[in-house]
Design an enzyme around this catalytic site. Structure first.
Site, PDB file in Angstrom:
ATOM      1  N   ASP A   6      36.338  39.450  38.390  1.00 42.60           N
ATOM      2  CA  ASP A   6      37.001  38.920  38.818  1.00 42.60           C
ATOM      3  C   ASP A   6      37.916  38.477  38.782  1.00 42.60           C
ATOM      4  O   ASP A   6      38.669  37.249  38.446  1.00 42.60           O
ATOM      5  CB  ASP A   6      35.862  37.578  39.654  1.00 42.60           C
ATOM      6  CG  ASP A   6      36.662  36.863  41.197  1.00 42.60           C
ATOM      7  OD1 ASP A   6      37.572  37.417  41.925  1.00 42.60           O
ATOM      8  OD2 ASP A   6      35.632  35.065  41.468  1.00 42.60           O
ATOM      9  N   VAL A   7      39.298  38.924  39.093  1.00 42.94           N
ATOM     10  CA  VAL A   7      40.452  38.439  38.552  1.00 42.94           C
ATOM     11  C   VAL A   7      41.533  37.981  39.761  1.00 42.94           C
ATOM     12  O   VAL A   7      41.661  37.779  41.038  1.00 42.94           O
ATOM     13  CB  VAL A   7      41.108  40.050  38.621  1.00 42.94           C
ATOM     14  CG1 VAL A   7      42.879  39.678  37.795  1.00 42.94           C
ATOM     15  CG2 VAL A   7      40.848  40.663  37.301  1.00 42.94           C
ATOM     16  N   GLY A   8      41.464  36.621  39.808  1.00 38.27           N
ATOM     17  CA  GLY A   8      42.327  35.129  40.702  1.00 38.27           C
ATOM     18  C   GLY A   8      43.040  35.231  40.090  1.00 38.27           C
ATOM     19  O   GLY A   8      44.030  35.577  39.207  1.00 38.27           O
ATOM     20  N   ASN A   9      43.987  34.273  40.923  1.00 41.05           N
ATOM     21  CA  ASN A   9      45.681  34.174  40.647  1.00 41.05           C
ATOM     22  C   ASN A   9      45.382  33.050  39.901  1.00 41.05           C
ATOM     23  O   ASN A   9      46.150  33.593  38.611  1.00 41.05           O
ATOM     24  CB  ASN A   9      46.132  33.222  41.384  1.00 41.05           C
ATOM     25  CG  ASN A   9      46.392  34.640  43.159  1.00 41.05           C
ATOM     26  OD1 ASN A   9      46.924  35.360  43.121  1.00 41.05           O
ATOM     27  ND2 ASN A   9      45.657  34.350  44.436  1.00 41.05           N
ATOM     28  N   ALA A 108      40.349  41.696  48.638  1.00 44.17           N
ATOM     29  CA  ALA A 108      39.256  42.133  47.867  1.00 44.17           C
ATOM     30  C   ALA A 108      37.911  40.824  47.733  1.00 44.17           C
ATOM     31  O   ALA A 108      36.748  41.027  47.072  1.00 44.17           O
ATOM     32  CB  ALA A 108      39.769  42.315  46.395  1.00 44.17           C
ATOM     33  N   ASP A 109      38.511  39.919  47.692  1.00 43.32           N
ATOM     34  CA  ASP A 109      37.164  38.704  47.398  1.00 43.32           C
ATOM     35  C   ASP A 109      37.183  38.509  48.421  1.00 43.32           C
ATOM     36  O   ASP A 109      35.542  38.276  47.872  1.00 43.32           O
ATOM     37  CB  ASP A 109      38.412  37.006  46.677  1.00 43.32           C
ATOM     38  CG  ASP A 109      39.466  36.758  47.576  1.00 43.32           C
ATOM     39  OD1 ASP A 109      39.992  37.793  48.450  1.00 43.32           O
ATOM     40  OD2 ASP A 109      39.913  35.258  47.248  1.00 43.32           O
ATOM     41  N   ASP A 130      35.008  29.783  49.605  1.00 41.57           N
ATOM     42  CA  ASP A 130      35.293  30.180  48.264  1.00 41.57           C
ATOM     43  C   ASP A 130      36.718  29.280  47.863  1.00 41.57           C
ATOM     44  O   ASP A 130      37.221  29.284  48.401  1.00 41.57           O
ATOM     45  CB  ASP A 130      35.634  31.250  48.518  1.00 41.57           C
ATOM     46  CG  ASP A 130      35.545  31.797  47.190  1.00 41.57           C
ATOM     47  OD1 ASP A 130      35.809  31.133  45.745  1.00 41.57           O
ATOM     48  OD2 ASP A 130      35.634  33.216  46.851  1.00 41.57           O
ATOM     49  N   THR A 133      42.267  29.305  43.643  1.00 34.97           N
ATOM     50  CA  THR A 133      43.681  28.809  44.317  1.00 34.97           C
ATOM     51  C   THR A 133      43.772  28.628  46.069  1.00 34.97           C
ATOM     52  O   THR A 133      44.451  27.461  45.831  1.00 34.97           O
ATOM     53  CB  THR A 133      44.378  29.973  43.436  1.00 34.97           C
ATOM     54  OG1 THR A 133      44.247  30.223  42.108  1.00 34.97           O
ATOM     55  CG2 THR A 133      45.866  29.530  43.671  1.00 34.97           C
ATOM     56  N   THR A 185      47.444   4.507  43.445  1.00 36.45           N
ATOM     57  CA  THR A 185      47.826   5.810  43.372  1.00 36.45           C
ATOM     58  C   THR A 185      47.111   7.694  42.893  1.00 36.45           C
ATOM     59  O   THR A 185      46.890   8.102  44.119  1.00 36.45           O
ATOM     60  CB  THR A 185      49.525   6.474  42.673  1.00 36.45           C
ATOM     61  OG1 THR A 185      50.718   5.210  43.295  1.00 36.45           O
ATOM     62  CG2 THR A 185      49.975   7.292  42.973  1.00 36.45           C
TER      63      THR A 185
END
Length: 256
Positions: A6-9, A108-109, A130, A133, A185
């Protein structure tokens, strides 16, 4: 054995399946500058270091939302693992009815998540959230119709946007909070990110019940690296962080 990637950003997540069992998971930071040799050697090393003979990997599937890295992935895998990988995309057999004007636009995801969820929960209307990112919310009907979805900035991206777009707001750790009203904060930002995401997910899923499923209830599935932050918040019916990898495996089974 099957290797699913699974190639994510942000990260490359991998999983090795032996039969139906996920026997290994690993993760590497995504870089568009990775060479085919770096990818191939990394995969060989991570397999061997975990006691898996690379020659036992019979099939490899890839879900990638980072097109610039795809050629290096394919070349590295073919050179070092001697397997031609299958890329998840519109055009392969998915078991889904892609009701989309231009199916090639579908990530694709989203396809992999939908394949995996449909395989795990047949005969149910589904909403897949999901948390990567980007946060994506995808409805899939019990008839396996994929009609679209929603995309908005993910938790990490939201934190980064606040830190980079303002003069005084710091970059904070993403954390579950027990109060929506922060007393500092940092806690205020964490509350905003946590409850803001939860509120958006609830509202969109509720709207889907009417807009997509004609008032019927759907099973809401959380996946992605940050899904477990909502584990005790009753946001999801099921949390399956490895859903994308399962979907990649099922796609390989549909495309022998």
């Amino acid at each position: 054995m099957i290797l699913a990637l699974d190639v994510g950003n942000s990260n490359i997540t991998g999983g090795v399946f032996e039969g139906e069992t996920l026997v290994l998971q690993f993760r590497k930071t995504t870089s568009q500058n990775l060479t085919s040799d770096e990818i191939g050697i990394f995969l060989l090393t991570v397999l061997r270091e975990n006691g898996i003979d690379p020659s036992k990997i019979e099939r490899i599937g890839i879900c990638s939302v980072v097109p610039p890295i795809n050629y290096s992935l394919s070349s590295g895998i073919l050179k070092y693992l001697k397997v031609e990988p299958l890329f998840i995309q519109a055009g392969i057999k998915t078991g889904l009815k892609l009701k989309f004007p231009n199916p090639k636009e579908i990530g694709a995801d989203l396809i992999a998540d939908s394949i995996g969820a449909a395989a795990l929960f047949p005969d149910k209307d589904l909403i897949i959230v999901d948390l990567g990112t980007a946060t994506t919310i995808t409805p899939v009907s019990r008839n396996r119709e994929f009609t679209g979805g929603t995309i908005f900035p993910g938790l990490k991206m939201s934190v980064q946007a606040l830190a980079s777009g303002t003069s005084r707001l710091p970059h904070v750790e993403i954390a579950k909070t027990t109060r929506a009203c922060g007393n500092s904060t940092i806690s205020a930002i964490q509350a905003g990110i946590f409850y803001g995401t939860a509120g958006a997910v609830k509202e969109i899923c509720s709207t889907y019940m009417t807009e997509v499923f004609n008032g019927s209830e759907a099973l809401i599935i959380g996946t992605g690296g940050l899904s477990r932050i909502f584990e005790d918040y009753s946001l999801f019916d099921k949390i399956i962080p490895e859903l994308t990898l399962i979907g990649v495996k099922k796609a390989l089974e549909l495309n022998p």
